[in-house]
Design an enzyme around this catalytic site. Sequence first.
Site, short mmCIF file in Angstrom:
data_model
loop_
_atom_site.label_atom_id
_atom_site.label_comp_id
_atom_site.label_asym_id
_atom_site.label_seq_id
_atom_site.Cartn_x
_atom_site.Cartn_y
_atom_site.Cartn_z
N GLU B 60 64.73 -20.05 -1.96
CA GLU B 60 65.50 -18.80 -2.05
C GLU B 60 66.80 -18.85 -1.27
OE1 GLU B 60 62.23 -18.84 -1.96
OE2 GLU B 60 61.66 -17.73 -3.76
N HIS B 129 54.16 -8.49 -1.74
CA HIS B 129 54.62 -8.29 -3.12
C HIS B 129 54.81 -6.81 -3.45
CE1 HIS B 129 52.87 -12.37 -3.28
NE2 HIS B 129 53.66 -12.60 -4.30
C1 LIG Z 1 59.26 -17.40 -1.06
C2 LIG Z 1 58.49 -17.28 -2.31
N1 LIG Z 1 59.10 -17.48 -3.51
C3 LIG Z 1 58.41 -17.38 -4.65
C4 LIG Z 1 57.09 -17.05 -4.65
C5 LIG Z 1 56.33 -16.89 -5.97
N2 LIG Z 1 55.32 -17.94 -6.10
C6 LIG Z 1 54.04 -17.73 -5.77
S1 LIG Z 1 53.11 -19.09 -5.96
C7 LIG Z 1 54.42 -19.98 -6.54
C8 LIG Z 1 54.25 -21.41 -6.90
C9 LIG Z 1 53.74 -22.20 -5.76
O1 LIG Z 1 53.57 -23.52 -6.12
P1 LIG Z 1 52.95 -24.55 -5.12
O2 LIG Z 1 53.55 -24.38 -3.77
O3 LIG Z 1 53.04 -25.89 -5.73
O4 LIG Z 1 51.42 -24.09 -4.98
P2 LIG Z 1 50.31 -24.05 -6.14
O5 LIG Z 1 50.35 -22.69 -6.73
O6 LIG Z 1 50.61 -25.12 -7.10
O7 LIG Z 1 49.04 -24.29 -5.40
C10 LIG Z 1 55.56 -19.20 -6.58
C11 LIG Z 1 56.87 -19.65 -7.04
C12 LIG Z 1 56.49 -16.80 -3.40
N3 LIG Z 1 55.21 -16.44 -3.31
N4 LIG Z 1 57.19 -16.92 -2.26
#
Ligand SMILES: Cc1ncc(C[n+]2csc(CCOP(=O)(O)OP(=O)(O)O)c2C)c(N)n1
Lengths: 321, 325
Positions: B60, B129
């Site tokens: 971000e 959220h």
């Molecule tokens: C700062 C932030 N940006 C965006 C999100 C939205 N978000 C939640 S989970 C996710 C993907 C996370 O991927 P990863 O870190 O690979 O974990 P996984 O879900 O694959 O276990 C996103 C973009 C968030 N929670 N926090």
Amino acid sequence: MPESEQLLALYREMLIIRYTEEQLARSHQMGLIHGACHTYVGEEAIATGVCAHLRPDDAVFSTHRGHGHALAKGVSPHEVIAELFGRSTGCSEGRGGSMHLFKPEVGMMGTSGIVGPCILQATGAGYSFKLLKSDQIGVAFFGDGAVNNGAFHEGLNLASIWKLPTLFVCENNMYATEVPFAYSAGNPHVGNRGPAYGMESVTVDGNDVLAVCEAAGEAVQRARGGEGPTLIECRTYRTRAHAEGMRDAGYRTPEEVEAWKARDPITRYNGWLLENEEAGPETLAAIEAEVKEMVADAEEFARNSPWPEADTVSEHVFSQR
Amino acid sequence: MRELTFVEATLEALDSAMARDPSIFVVGEGIGERGGNFNTTVGLYDKYGPERLCDTPISERGFVGMCAGAAMTGTRPVVDFMFFDFILDAFGELVNQIAKMQYMSSGRLKMPILLRGAIGIGHSAATHHSGSYYPIFAHLPGFRVVVPSVPSDAKGLFATALQSDDPVLFLEHKSLLFNRGEVPEGEYTIPFGQARVAREGTDCTLVAIGSMVDKTLAACERLAEEGISCEVIDPRTIAPLDMETVLASVHKTGRLLIVDETFQPCGVGAEISAQVIDRGFDDLDAPIRRLNGAHVPTPYSPTLEEAIVPEAAEIEQSIRDLLAE
Ligand SMILES: Cc1ncc(C[n+]2csc(CCOP(=O)(O)OP(=O)(O)O)c2C)c(N)n1
Ligand SMILES: [Mg+2]
């Protein structure tokens, strides 16, 4: 190699996570879980293998996909399920839900709805423990998605320059929601980034609980011995959708999902235990039955638990000393 | 007239602006092929391609800072945060760079950047959220802050935002996103700083923001059965804030209640009250009242979540209390 008893404990822990997650998925479908629910199905070996080396006074900082971390760190399925049901008996008394699971009494310092902060907070725990001259350690679990966040760069560098007792455990399941790590990272390897920060790092098969266990054991020993942090990349896969109720198509192929299901960490470990005669089928079946019953009991406990009282909503904004 | 959701309404505005202006591009997580977590960019990837619908890593601060540089050098970035909560990771870039750039450069640089995200409490989204945070941004010089309450306004205000040379925060309440309402066809804009009178009345003035507008209208409907006549004003933009419409209404009614889901201390209601006391003191027949969400992080459990958001019944009671003053 862990002792026989420990080998079975690993099996049992993975099952606790698996059955709890499957229960949560069913409960979500039934409308008993009001908020988001990201399951850890397919990734159980990682939390299990790492937390096997942790004491209750070690501090774990987790993600949005954190049920497995909480369970492996010693939060009961009862408290986890009740929390997702929004009940006062949950580990966060219904204030948190899936993405805010807390039980500091056993070193579970929180799952998080924001990607990234766990890396910095585990670094901070390392700083505390160093300052306090304790042999406790801080552990961050995070996804491949967090590796592209500034928090990763800053946290790893801070831990490295001050040789902090911190473990950085990356669960690389190849996708952040639907975005492939291969697209979002200029360097698609996580495990080779340690040297860029002057830090030990290693890549392991995250679906092999013994491999995770071994790598974590070495890293924990290094941290407790004052030799600084370690980055561990665990290659893994989530076999369910990003979150319950979300579509799971269009960004990965059914063949890929099936191929990873064939590498299921629990089935594999079950086979290994039998093959190496560490346990007979009856022993494993008995563990399965015991855990199943525990999770069923946990669900019933959660379902029959009271809702938090509305007039408590303003408690704990500040310390109550 | 045809009906569209908020999401469809802003998508229409975005699509036609992108068709006309090749300097507009969108960044965010999952806004490319996937079409956005809240369907905010559905179909645009196929039309405009991956450079203009740019899927980002979870960076971000990185992509907000990058978009500041892009906005200073001839393009018009639209940053789609899905949940507005995630903007906080970029706060330094926003406050020290984006909001101040035009001033620091004595007007030679422009900052045409649109930052959008879903705000608000609901569906047990819990505290990472559910944030709204618009009073924080309205406090700072340099931001335009838009909080629409009906799809037709969302479309017109979004179109204005896409033409603005200032940084604009465009914030839609999660519980409204898929609500339907009449939306005119074709392109149109709605100027910032012009409130909408959502209901005319003579007994008291209610200023309601975002998701509180519908709830306040529902409360007024019930009171109308008893012959109580309330005026409801939707400011539509928090910065700039249309005080003239509020003052004119208070001049007529003599009573004012501000209904806002966000926190009360140092909030929008405080600002409106201060301005009315300053400029319309003699019009007031009663103290100004505010009704806000509770001043706590957002809890998860439905029983707790319900307890912190103003509902129509509570708004109705607050109006009765105000009229009894
Ligand atoms: C700062 C932030 N940006 C965006 C999100 C939205 N978000 C939640 S989970 C996710 C993907 C996370 O991927 P990863 O870190 O690979 O974990 P996984 O879900 O694959 O276990 C996103 C973009 C968030 N929670 N926090
Ligand atoms: Mg991932």
